[in-house]
Design a protein around this motif. Structure first.
Motif, PDB file in Angstrom:
ATOM      1  N   LEU A  58      28.824 -45.762  54.005  1.00 45.96           N
ATOM      2  CA  LEU A  58      29.919 -46.668  54.350  1.00 45.96           C
ATOM      3  C   LEU A  58      29.558 -48.103  53.979  1.00 45.96           C
ATOM      4  N   ALA A  59      28.345 -48.519  54.298  1.00 45.01           N
ATOM      5  CA  ALA A  59      27.903 -49.882  53.967  1.00 45.01           C
ATOM      6  C   ALA A  59      27.930 -50.099  52.461  1.00 45.01           C
ATOM      7  N   LYS A  60      27.450 -49.126  51.709  1.00 39.80           N
ATOM      8  CA  LYS A  60      27.436 -49.249  50.255  1.00 39.80           C
ATOM      9  C   LYS A  60      28.853 -49.324  49.693  1.00 39.80           C
ATOM     10  N   ALA A  61      29.748 -48.494  50.211  1.00 39.57           N
ATOM     11  CA  ALA A  61      31.141 -48.505  49.736  1.00 39.57           C
ATOM     12  C   ALA A  61      31.816 -49.835  50.061  1.00 39.57           C
ATOM     13  N   LEU A  62      31.629 -50.332  51.279  1.00 35.34           N
ATOM     14  CA  LEU A  62      32.225 -51.610  51.668  1.00 35.34           C
ATOM     15  C   LEU A  62      31.656 -52.745  50.832  1.00 35.34           C
ATOM     16  N   TYR A  63      30.356 -52.739  50.620  1.00 37.96           N
ATOM     17  CA  TYR A  63      29.731 -53.778  49.819  1.00 37.96           C
ATOM     18  C   TYR A  63      30.269 -53.731  48.390  1.00 37.96           C
ATOM     19  N   GLY A  64      30.429 -52.519  47.850  1.00 38.14           N
ATOM     20  CA  GLY A  64      30.978 -52.370  46.506  1.00 38.14           C
ATOM     21  C   GLY A  64      32.387 -52.928  46.402  1.00 38.14           C
ATOM     22  N   MET A  65      33.205 -52.669  47.410  1.00 42.99           N
ATOM     23  CA  MET A  65      34.576 -53.190  47.392  1.00 42.99           C
ATOM     24  C   MET A  65      34.586 -54.710  47.485  1.00 42.99           C
ATOM     25  N   ILE A  66      33.714 -55.263  48.324  1.00 46.52           N
ATOM     26  CA  ILE A  66      33.631 -56.718  48.450  1.00 46.52           C
ATOM     27  C   ILE A  66      33.144 -57.328  47.130  1.00 46.52           C
ATOM     28  N   PHE A  67      32.153 -56.706  46.519  1.00 48.24           N
ATOM     29  CA  PHE A  67      31.634 -57.180  45.236  1.00 48.24           C
ATOM     30  C   PHE A  67      32.743 -57.186  44.187  1.00 48.24           C
ATOM     31  N   ASP A  68      33.503 -56.096  44.098  1.00 43.74           N
ATOM     32  CA  ASP A  68      34.607 -56.017  43.132  1.00 43.74           C
ATOM     33  C   ASP A  68      35.668 -57.077  43.413  1.00 43.74           C
ATOM     34  N   LEU A  69      35.942 -57.329  44.689  1.00 41.64           N
ATOM     35  CA  LEU A  69      36.910 -58.360  45.066  1.00 41.64           C
ATOM     36  C   LEU A  69      36.421 -59.746  44.634  1.00 41.64           C
ATOM     37  N   ILE A  70      35.143 -60.018  44.831  1.00 42.08           N
ATOM     38  CA  ILE A  70      34.583 -61.312  44.416  1.00 42.08           C
ATOM     39  C   ILE A  70      34.682 -61.468  42.903  1.00 42.08           C
ATOM     40  N   VAL A  71      34.347 -60.411  42.159  1.00 44.32           N
ATOM     41  CA  VAL A  71      34.445 -60.473  40.696  1.00 44.32           C
ATOM     42  C   VAL A  71      35.896 -60.705  40.277  1.00 44.32           C
ATOM     43  N   MET A  72      36.825 -59.977  40.887  1.00 48.99           N
ATOM     44  CA  MET A  72      38.239 -60.139  40.546  1.00 48.99           C
ATOM     45  C   MET A  72      38.714 -61.568  40.832  1.00 48.99           C
ATOM     46  N   ASN A  73      38.357 -62.099  41.995  1.00 45.48           N
ATOM     47  CA  ASN A  73      38.766 -63.462  42.341  1.00 45.48           C
ATOM     48  C   ASN A  73      38.099 -64.497  41.440  1.00 45.48           C
ATOM     49  N   THR A  74      36.844 -64.264  41.073  1.00 45.75           N
ATOM     50  CA  THR A  74      36.149 -65.172  40.164  1.00 45.75           C
ATOM     51  C   THR A  74      36.824 -65.161  38.804  1.00 45.75           C
TER      52      THR A  74
END
Length: 123
Positions: A58-74
């Motif tokens: 769960l932690a890995k999946a959530l972190y992955g989603m947050i990482f993808d969101l940061i990349v998308m926003n960047t």
């Protein structure tokens, strides 16, 4: 079976709040497995190792989603255009650490390093 330790109560409360999930539901999902048959749902407790693996997944999946969101926003903030093959890249990986007992922070660092390495290998 397994259960959330008392000293982790604040952490699971925070995780439940941040994900918008009821604490008991989150704990149940991490500490139990559900089998679905044609006629019923069978819920059974998992051992501590499996519950820890569920937590880590769960932690890995959530972190992955947050990482993808940061990349998308960047990308959005710098005016990234899909068809244009220009990009800004920064790669600063200190190293992949593997300790006998990794902390959540180390999991995040290792995960990010792996994702960055995969990204840069694709160019």
């Amino acid at each position: 079976g397994s259960m959330v330790m008392q000293e982790c109560a604040n952490s699971i409360e925070l995780a439940a709040k941040l994900t918008g999930v009821d604490r008991k539901d989150l704990e149940g999902a991490l500490c139990n497995q559900t089998r679905v048959t044609r006629t019923e749902r069978i819920r059974s407790p998992v051992n501590v190792r499996t519950a820890a693996d569920n937590r880590d997944a769960l932690a890995k999946a959530l972190y992955g989603m947050i990482f993808d969101l940061i990349v998308m926003n960047t990308n959005h903030s710098i005016g990234f255009i899909e068809e244009v093959k220009l990009f800004v890249g920064v790669l600063d990986i200190f190293g992949f650490e593997c300790f006998k007992m990794n902390s959540f922070e180390q999991l995040c660092i290792n995960f990010t390093n792996e994702r960055l390495q995969q990204f840069f290998n694709s160019f």
